[in-house]
Motif scaffolding. Structure first.
Motif: not given
Ligand SMILES: Nc1ncnc2c1ncn2[C@@H]1O[C@H](COP(=O)(O)OP(=O)(O)O)[C@@H](O)[C@H]1O
Ligand SMILES: [Mg+2]
Lengths: 246, 249
Positions: B221-230, B232-249
């Motif tokens: 489900a939608k919430e779980e995708i942010l916490d995966t460690t895979d 390949v999926i992380n590369e997709f989820v955090y593909a944008t600069e914005m997502a990368k920066r938000l993750k860093g916080k």
């Protein structure tokens, strides 16, 4: 190999287009629209070309047959036969292949690349009988009328040519166009016109129906449709003439 | 509910679907995500029968689509609405005639009845009063909304959306997502949405499957995708600069 593939796929598409239409009232409406699009809208170009070519044919005939050994009525007779047997049915059909064929191929092709054909399919509508069949029926019905008009106008153009030629009189021309007239020639001409109409609409539709890619490919397929239909018309003409006039 | 079992599809040497199985539930937004070219559209078109499968089976609420004959497929298709990537409105018809088209083809309704239904659908997508416009006169967002109206006019049980907000500005994209979500919940449809937009995933992804190299690489489900460690999926989820920066916080 390649042409066998196209022939097979074309045959399958034609079989699909023969299926019962999904809704008859809508179907007849589409046929009427296409009669207007393909037939009525082609009338101006047919009229213009016919009157001028008719005039040129009779002028040429008059100048080349300006001899005391050839009766005056020969000019009218030659002009009439050229127009009825070949110019109107074949040449006007090739011109219509250019006008109508390219517009059909690009219309259907752009519907293909913008997924409108798939949209029809998703709705449970047979895109072949919805889009293609009305065009084929419309052209097979209306083209013989266009060609008949073309014959009349071209023969009239021939009369103008005769008057302008100073070689024969208008009366001699009229006697010529009335001599040795066989109704079978007109039947033959209109029959082959109907066959050509089917070739133009079905081949152009096929060409558009299987387009892949984008706007450039649609342009290319519409050019290809004109080339293919013109060649097929010329071939079919040869075969039909062999069969019907010998 | 739609079930796909072991779907395989290749184009010559290109293996696009390599044994995909999935269950899409009723009343939910079922998202198919993945990079461009990962086979989302091919998968959807296989489910719809627009592309022929090499093998596998598809069930629409226990009706086996793969075994249906021509007439049965035709009947099923009247229960399916589809929103194409480019809208696929018929460009020779007005907005009203576009939406009315399925009704004209498949019902015996009078013009008044059809008109009422069209107006209801147009209202539903906030396009009331645009009946007489031609598709060429519509902006990207309006085009999508009219296409949604046409997709739902037959009250389908199944709704397919191929990249519903591609080519739209982010704000309009959100509006379209919300609209699809609302309609899905109101009408209790089984909705399947292709997207590569993480924002849609987080907003409306009741159920998400992630396609990668022809296989289902992840589902949840939608919430779980942010916490995966895979990775390949992380590369997709955090593909944008914005997502990368938000993750860093
Ligand atoms: N009709 C087709 N013929 C050949 N290859 C195709 C066809 N349709 C799609 N493909 C290929 O399948 C792959 C997946 O495409 P697609 O499903 O459109 O990707 P997505 O929708 O995920 O961006 C791509 O490599 C594409 O080139
Ligand atoms: Mg796609």
């Amino acid at each position: 190999m390649n042409w066998l593939f196209h022939l097979g796929r074309y045959t399958l598409l034609m079989l699909r287009s023969l299926r019962r239409p999904d809704k008859h009232r809508v179907f007849f409406g589409r046929v009427l629209t296409e009669i207007n699009n393909l037939g009525v809208n082609s009338l101006p170009i047919v009229l213009i070309i016919s009157v001028f070519v008719g005039a040129v044919v009779s002028l040429q005939a008059a100048f080349n047959m300006d001899s005391p050994w050839i009766p005056e009525y020969a000019v009218g007779l030659t002009t009439r036969q050229s127009i009825i047997l070949e110019f109107s049915p074949t040449i006007i059909s090739v011109i219509l292949a250019g006008k109508v064929g390219s517009s059909i191929a690009s219309e259907i092709g752009s519907m293909r690349i913008s997924e409108q054909i798939e949209a029809l399919e998703i709705m449970g509508i047979n895109p072949a009988s919805h889009l293609i069949t009305p065009k084929m029926i419309a052209a097979v019905i209306i083209n013989p009328f266009l060609i008949t008009i073309s014959m009349v106008v071209a023969i009239f153009g021939g009369w103008l040519g005769a008057l302008a030629s100073d070689v024969i009189t208008g009366d001699a021309y009229i006697i010529g166009i009335k001599s040795y007239f066989k109704l079978y020639d007109v039947f033959y001409a209109l029959f082959k016109t109907a066959i050509f109409a089917f070739i133009i609409t079905s081949v152009a539709s096929y060409q558009g129906f299987y387009v892949k890619g984008g706007a450039i490919e649609v342009g290319r397929c519409s050019t290809q449709a004109v080339v293919n239909t013109s060649i097929l018309i010329i071939f079919a003409n040869l075969i039909l003439t062999q069969i019907m006039l010998t | 509910m739609i079930q796909a079992k072991e779907l395989y599809k290749s184009f010559d040497d290109l293996h696009v679907l390599k044994g995909i199985s999935a269950v899409f539930e009723k009343g939910k937004n079922n998202l198919i995500i993945g990079k461009s070219g990962s086979g989302k559209t091919v998968f959807m078109k296989c489910l719809l029968g627009l592309i022929e499968l090499d093998s596998g089976s598809i069930l629409y609420d226990d009706r086996n689509f793969s075994r249906m004959d021509f007439q049965e497929k035709k009947r099923l298709r009247q229960e399916i609405g589809m929103l194409f990537q480019g809208g696929a409105l018929f460009d020779s018809l007005t907005v009203e005639k576009n939406i009315m088209f399925p009704l004209t083809m498949f019902t015996r309704w009078s013009y008044q009845e059809k008109r009422k239904r069209v107006d209801y659908c147009l209202d539903r997508v906030n396009m009331a009063g645009s009946n007489e416009l031609m598709p060429a006169e519509l902006s990207g967002g309006m085009n999508k909304r009219v296409a949604i109206a046409r997709a739902i006019v037959m009250e389908p049980g199944y709704l397919f959306c191929d990249e519903p907000n591609s080519g739209l500005d982010p704000k309009t994209g959100v509006l379209i997502d919300n609209l699809i979500n609302e309609i899905t919940k109101d009408l209790g449809m089984t909705t399947i949405i292709n997207t590569h937009d993480m924002n849609s995933v987080l907003a409306i992804g009741d159920q998400v499957i992630f396609l990668n190299q022809g296989e289902v690489a992840w589902k949840g489900a939608k919430e779980e995708i942010l916490d995966t460690t895979d990775p390949v999926i992380n590369e997709f989820v955090y593909a944008t600069e914005m997502a990368k920066r938000l993750k860093g916080k």
